[in-house]
Design a protein around this motif. Structure first.
Motif, PDB file in Angstrom:
ATOM      1  N   TRP A 161      -5.054   0.355  -3.930  1.00 41.90           N
ATOM      2  CA  TRP A 161      -5.999  -0.829  -3.145  1.00 41.90           C
ATOM      3  C   TRP A 161      -6.559  -1.014  -2.496  1.00 41.90           C
ATOM      4  CZ3 TRP A 161      -1.601  -3.757  -1.126  1.00 41.90           C
ATOM      5  CH2 TRP A 161      -2.164  -4.041   0.515  1.00 41.90           C
ATOM      6  N   SER A 179       0.688  -1.357  -0.029  1.00 40.48           N
ATOM      7  CA  SER A 179       0.215  -0.109   0.038  1.00 40.48           C
ATOM      8  C   SER A 179       1.174   0.938   0.012  1.00 40.48           C
ATOM      9  CB  SER A 179      -0.388  -0.486   0.768  1.00 40.48           C
ATOM     10  OG  SER A 179      -1.879   1.140   1.761  1.00 40.48           O
ATOM     11  N   THR A 228      -8.572  -3.526  -4.851  1.00 41.96           N
ATOM     12  CA  THR A 228      -8.207  -5.265  -5.430  1.00 41.96           C
ATOM     13  C   THR A 228      -8.074  -6.131  -3.588  1.00 41.96           C
ATOM     14  OG1 THR A 228      -5.811  -4.007  -6.685  1.00 41.96           O
ATOM     15  CG2 THR A 228      -5.173  -5.615  -5.114  1.00 41.96           C
ATOM     16  N   GLN A 229      -8.323  -5.532  -2.998  1.00 38.49           N
ATOM     17  CA  GLN A 229      -8.317  -6.834  -1.184  1.00 38.49           C
ATOM     18  C   GLN A 229      -9.606  -6.855  -1.774  1.00 38.49           C
ATOM     19  OE1 GLN A 229      -5.521  -6.407   0.881  1.00 38.49           O
ATOM     20  NE2 GLN A 229      -7.299  -7.886   1.379  1.00 38.49           N
ATOM     21  N   TYR A 259      -1.344  -2.733  -7.606  1.00 44.15           N
ATOM     22  CA  TYR A 259      -1.703  -3.702  -7.068  1.00 44.15           C
ATOM     23  C   TYR A 259      -2.478  -4.786  -7.696  1.00 44.15           C
ATOM     24  CZ  TYR A 259      -0.859  -0.217  -4.162  1.00 44.15           C
ATOM     25  OH  TYR A 259      -0.886   1.165  -3.872  1.00 44.15           O
TER      26      TYR A 259
END
Length: 135
Positions: A103, A67, A106-107, A73
């Motif tokens: 981020w 991050s 993607t998470q 990412y």
């Protein structure tokens, strides 16, 4: 004292017509190439919807890159599935997936496929080593 001005009318030169034609053709070719790539990806996704749906187990799920330190990412999701009695492993989430600059996005993708969870994937019956989680 007479001042004479000659005005030529009636067309442009052959060279300027050639330049305009070349300019047009370059952009036409680029547009056609882009369209061909888009159609190819669309056709591949449609075909994937016809692939066999099989159960699969998520082996590993993580975010590549840290991050705040990367511009892109990658969700890394590895899964195991069986096709006709043979075990296979794949990490293709979807065709054309190249990561995200977010981020959080993607998470969220990684969170949708936690390690150890069961889900389904699509397997190409003609080439069972080829599979996707999201067609």
């Amino acid at each position: 004292m007479g001042l004479s001005v000659t005005v030529k009318s009636g067309g442009s030169s052959t060279a300027s017509k050639g330049c305009l034609t070349l300019f047009f053709l370059v952009f036409l070719a680029a547009g056609l190439l882009f369209t061909a790539f888009m159609v190819q990806e669309f056709v591949q996704r449609v075909r994937q919807h016809a692939w066999a749906t099989v159960p699969c187990t998520i082996i590993r799920s993580s975010v590549g890159g840290e991050s705040g330190t990367a511009d892109n990412y990658q969700a890394v999701v590895e899964y195991r599935y069986e096709w006709q009695g043979r075990r296979h492993v794949s990490s293709v989430i979807e065709t054309g997936y190249g990561g995200s600059d977010s981020w959080d996005d993607t998470q969220a993708l990684v969170d949708a496929y936690p390690a150890g969870s069961e889900t389904t994937c699509r397997v190409n019956p003609g080439s069972p080593a080829e599979a996707v989680l999201r067609p």
